[in-house]
Design a protein around this motif. Structure first.
Motif, PDB file in Angstrom:
ATOM      1  N   GLN A   1       0.833  -1.197   0.000  1.00 18.13           N
ATOM      2  CA  GLN A   1       0.000   0.000   0.000  1.00 18.13           C
ATOM      3  C   GLN A   1       0.861   1.238   0.000  1.00 18.13           C
ATOM      4  O   GLN A   1       2.055   1.182   0.319  1.00 18.13           O
ATOM      5  N   PHE A   2       0.308   2.341  -0.381  1.00 20.04           N
ATOM      6  CA  PHE A   2       1.032   3.603  -0.414  1.00 20.04           C
ATOM      7  C   PHE A   2       0.053   4.750  -0.259  1.00 20.04           C
ATOM      8  O   PHE A   2      -0.997   4.766  -0.890  1.00 20.04           O
ATOM      9  N   SER A   3       0.419   5.686   0.622  1.00 25.03           N
ATOM     10  CA  SER A   3      -0.364   6.909   0.774  1.00 25.03           C
ATOM     11  C   SER A   3       0.439   8.049   0.180  1.00 25.03           C
ATOM     12  O   SER A   3       1.541   8.334   0.652  1.00 25.03           O
ATOM     13  N   SER A   4      -0.094   8.679  -0.836  1.00 22.98           N
ATOM     14  CA  SER A   4       0.654   9.723  -1.529  1.00 22.98           C
ATOM     15  C   SER A   4       0.516  11.051  -0.806  1.00 22.98           C
ATOM     16  O   SER A   4      -0.573  11.620  -0.751  1.00 22.98           O
ATOM     17  N   PRO A   5       1.619  11.557  -0.256  1.00 25.68           N
ATOM     18  CA  PRO A   5       1.517  12.858   0.418  1.00 25.68           C
ATOM     19  C   PRO A   5       1.252  14.001  -0.571  1.00 25.68           C
ATOM     20  O   PRO A   5       0.771  15.054  -0.170  1.00 25.68           O
ATOM     21  N   ASP A   6       1.528  13.768  -1.855  1.00 25.75           N
ATOM     22  CA  ASP A   6       1.333  14.832  -2.838  1.00 25.75           C
ATOM     23  C   ASP A   6      -0.130  14.994  -3.226  1.00 25.75           C
ATOM     24  O   ASP A   6      -0.637  16.101  -3.335  1.00 25.75           O
ATOM     25  N   THR A   7      -0.779  13.865  -3.456  1.00 31.21           N
ATOM     26  CA  THR A   7      -2.143  13.948  -3.955  1.00 31.21           C
ATOM     27  C   THR A   7      -3.164  13.542  -2.900  1.00 31.21           C
ATOM     28  O   THR A   7      -4.369  13.658  -3.139  1.00 31.21           O
ATOM     29  N   GLY A   8      -2.703  13.070  -1.746  1.00 32.76           N
ATOM     30  CA  GLY A   8      -3.635  12.655  -0.709  1.00 32.76           C
ATOM     31  C   GLY A   8      -4.401  11.392  -1.065  1.00 32.76           C
ATOM     32  O   GLY A   8      -5.433  11.092  -0.482  1.00 32.76           O
ATOM     33  N   ARG A   9      -3.862  10.639  -2.029  1.00 32.85           N
ATOM     34  CA  ARG A   9      -4.574   9.431  -2.434  1.00 32.85           C
ATOM     35  C   ARG A   9      -3.921   8.181  -1.844  1.00 32.85           C
ATOM     36  O   ARG A   9      -2.751   8.157  -1.504  1.00 32.85           O
ATOM     37  N   PHE A  10      -4.737   7.148  -1.745  1.00 33.66           N
ATOM     38  CA  PHE A  10      -4.322   5.880  -1.154  1.00 33.66           C
ATOM     39  C   PHE A  10      -4.325   4.810  -2.243  1.00 33.66           C
ATOM     40  O   PHE A  10      -5.264   4.744  -3.048  1.00 33.66           O
ATOM     41  N   PHE A  11      -3.286   3.971  -2.242  1.00 38.56           N
ATOM     42  CA  PHE A  11      -3.140   2.927  -3.256  1.00 38.56           C
ATOM     43  C   PHE A  11      -2.876   1.597  -2.570  1.00 38.56           C
ATOM     44  O   PHE A  11      -2.069   1.546  -1.637  1.00 38.56           O
ATOM     45  N   LEU A  12      -3.528   0.557  -3.071  1.00 39.87           N
ATOM     46  CA  LEU A  12      -3.334  -0.755  -2.460  1.00 39.87           C
ATOM     47  C   LEU A  12      -3.403  -1.843  -3.523  1.00 39.87           C
ATOM     48  O   LEU A  12      -4.165  -1.761  -4.483  1.00 39.87           O
ATOM     49  N   ARG A  13      -2.548  -2.830  -3.361  1.00 29.35           N
ATOM     50  CA  ARG A  13      -2.614  -4.045  -4.194  1.00 29.35           C
ATOM     51  C   ARG A  13      -2.473  -5.233  -3.267  1.00 29.35           C
ATOM     52  O   ARG A  13      -1.543  -5.287  -2.461  1.00 29.35           O
TER      53      ARG A  13
END
Lengths: 304, 304, 304, 304
Positions: free
Chosen positions: C59-71
């Motif tokens: 998972q990754f939380s993007s500090p730039d766009t405020g979006r969350f990513f998960l696989r």
């Protein structure tokens, strides 16, 4: 003649372990000249005549400039002066730039720095660990920030403010004086963030190495790490090159990159980039100090 | 004289792009002899006399065996026969093993395989893509498994069962016959899982390359990938070597490793290991086909 | 529903070997949404409710766009439909882009090419070797040069001249038609040297990958390999990225470089650069086909 | 409670730059337990309840041992004690080994050395440069050789001769005492060439890291570098592992290799091998100090 007595300088790096048998003294021969037939034949004749044996040999003929480059590591039974005598007429006949150096002799370098410590620290550490074949009689900087670090390693440190044209001229005059005073063979810009004057660039041509960060693609303007982060690059690196009047151009000596990913912050990219800068500068300095880097116009020949 | 007409074989790889100017024909000279002064001087004299120019030169003096090794890429204005004439007395004087080969000429190789396809597939692909400087007139195997793959690449394929001493002797006799018939210069064991007889090893000495997996530390016995998994190794790799009577020993030509981690299953480790085997074998074959690999007792000299 | 029967396409790559136990069917879940607390808790609740087990999770939380990513790679005891039912309300609550794919299912790709063969050849080879998890129902080009290569691999090939605006529009219309016809999920520009129209770029947004060479520093203008040679760069590489209306920009997926030196000619640099392009494109395609590449504005998140 | 006031120890490394926003304090959660459904769901519930946000998460389910491993970097708005309270019943329910550490807190390590300086020097340098997240309150050795090096870095140094069983027992008793005295969390064998007693191995289980050279293939017996040279290996490297009663075995944490060739002497191979040892040990220590290394029977799970 410069004083190279051990008392005057830092303990030097040990000579690199030779690849051949270690009994006889070893010399490094470098030759640059116009490429034509018979060069290797003539040189090898001189070496045979001086009771020498070639342990390593690397050569390159540049199709771009028509120049020939050679580096040989030689073991000599006789005195080195005999070899010099035998080489002299050949150097003249082929109009060679020819150098014969004792293998492993540490070169005397002057380090210029600013406030960033990563490159200076890396050079000092590896010099002291015997892993960088140089002596460092002086570090000069335009800020006092690195005094403690440098003096911790028992290397003399000078800082002089460089604000405005007058102080800059004074600093550069002091650089030239220090080169004379310490018999400096190589100047290292270890993140020295000032642009050198064209005159100093000219005076140091071919013996001054700079380091800067590098990206795929390149980024112009301020804060390149931020730009690299925004673009989401996957590799960041560094380039070491000889200084010309354009600070970030000049013949490239060495480049490295390392892998980064989406999770690295701008600060982390910068830290990783600094590691690459330190590593890349160290490699370039090592090779230059071992007579492995020769100039071929806008390019270098690096005999690794 | 062997028939090397294009009709008889696969389309060959193009000669490697030369690093110098491409106009004149290029030759590769390799020399192995006892190390003594004057070798380079003598050879370079012959090259000058034949109107040749040395484009690349690599040499090595082995402190272990006292032998001298040299590989040069030469551009010749005159006929190659003239160079051969000039070199002949030197070869005799220094008791040299001396070879002069057309640069880029694809070597004729015989591939021996079993059921595993990864190495065979990789060799066939890169040969066809012009990235492996060999011709493959025949693939032989002790199983029929790979017939479709090999014939898809339009290479002749033979399989013969090898069960028991008699069939093994027949297979090996057929190998020797095929070497003669196709004028084979190099035999590649591309995961051919049979142990060669001491006689065949002897007959192929210095011209037969084998590949096997490698681990840190090494693992003896069956199923090494399972052992590597149990031990949690972080690197797995492969070793290519010349064949001697001990199948998995012999002078090493090339080794590679790649990083693995705790999440890789035994099956995945095996797959990754196979990629390393294919890559490592291909590099070893390429270098051998370019006269870059010379034997120095139990070791190789590889002029990359 | 698209026809994915084996008869209609090339034999597909086998599913990647799972890292966990292989008995149960595996699924890949990807999620992109605004980052806020409770996402993982909600998703893991649904997986538990569907008798699923998480084998891998990134998972990754993007500090730039405020979006969350998960696989996540998930093993499911129950039917996948049950998991879809449990996930649906969560996707709605968090406004997620959520995808649930069978692990290892080969994606259907359309390859666009021109005359350069290195990338096309590499994709076809690795697809056939089971090392690229895609099906390739069609290769389209604006020249006929690659017909033999593509058909050798038993893949349909179409070429249409693209000269002038009219033919370009026709070609692009045919691309869209082929995407529909073959149920294409990903378009690969394998050195397709035409600039796509803004409309096509838009239509393919996030599902079209391009490859180009990369240098440190970058070079503008024609013949970058000549420029790189003149500057004496020590690294050359390649960048794979999603296509946006600026052909050589767009979110970067993967980059690689390799080391070169002074002895490499312009032709050799080009050849080495092409190897890097083929490798880099293949890696980008592999990761995209495994749902490992997610878009985060101008950047990608790559869960390797 | 140990005294961790700055006065008592070396200046510590700064906390690693977080990948997320840096405002809130960050914590590292590690969990090891039997794998069963609902673990992630339960943990993420506790984190939500403590007003926490997961910034990074890595997990692994071991098919060999049936155990589950997780490492998360968490940002907490509330007090960490609240999170501990919420986690406690979950840890109990799933019989977890659960640890919650302040992110970036330097771990206290004891270094054991002998006469070889390469690993000790590398650890001291990188600790001081802020690149190794540890504090080193003491270096102990069985020789006095490294005193100057260690004290140059302003780290306390003790040497005690270890000859015969009695002195060995005394040395080991002093090790245990120093561990207590300095609140040591990790013991590093930085080329400490003595075999530890089974009792000490047991006492340090899972918190003592050793380093040794590694070759492909492995070599038994004295002078492995000479054996590697004779065999002509092309890669040499190093392995860092947790100590078990068999000194050179134990769960592997990290391995690296580097390329060598025929021209390297035995002395040069040794020097290159020592660089690999220093690098590999440093990486293993860094990861251990960041709670990235978890034990899975005879293997490690390393969340890099």
């Amino acid at each position: 003649m410069p004083d190279r007595s051990p008392a005057a300088t830092l303990p030097s790096a040990p000579p690199a372990a030779p690849s051949g048998s270690a009994q006889l003294p070893q010399w490094v021969l470098t030759v640059v000249c116009e490429d034509r037939p018979g060069i290797v034949h003539a040189l090898s004749g001189a070496i045979v005549a001086a009771d020498g044996n070639i342990l390593e040999s690397q050569q390159f003929s540049s199709p771009d400039t028509g120049r020939f480059f050679l580096r040989q590591q030689i073991e000599i039974g006789a005195d080195a002066e005999l070899l010099r005598e035998k080489l002299a007429p050949i150097a003249q006949r082929f109009a060679m730039e020819l150098q014969l150096e004792e293998a492993g002799r540490p070169r005397r370098v002057l380090v210029l720095a600013s406030t960033a410590e990563h490159c200076v620290r890396d050079l000092l550490f590896h010099q002291r660990a015997g892993q960088l074949p140089v002596e460092i009689p002086l570090v000069m900087a335009n800020h006092d920030t690195l005094r403690e670090l440098v003096e911790f390693h028992r290397v003399p440190f000078e800082s002089h403010p460089v604000k405005g044209a007058e102080q800059k001229a004074e600093f550069e005059a002091r650089v030239l004086e220090a080169i004379e005073e310490h018999d400096i063979e190589l100047v290292i810009l270890a993140r020295y963030m000032q642009i050198l004057s064209p005159e100093l660039c000219e005076a140091l041509s071919g013996r001054c190495i700079n380091i800067h960060h590098s990206f795929l693609p390149g980024f112009k303007g301020a804060n390149p790490y931020r730009q690299a982060h925004e673009r989401g690059v996957k590799l960041i690196g560094a380039t070491a090159h000889f200084v010309t009047s354009d600070l970030d151009e000049g013949p490239i000596i060495e480049q490295n990159v390392t892998r980064v990913d989406h999770a690295h912050s701008v600060a982390q990219l910068r830290e990783i980039g600094q590691d690459q800068e330190a590593l890349t500068l160290r490699r370039a300095v090592t090779w230059a100090a071992q007579s492995r880097v020769l100039l071929d116009g806008t390019r270098t020949v690096v005999f690794r």
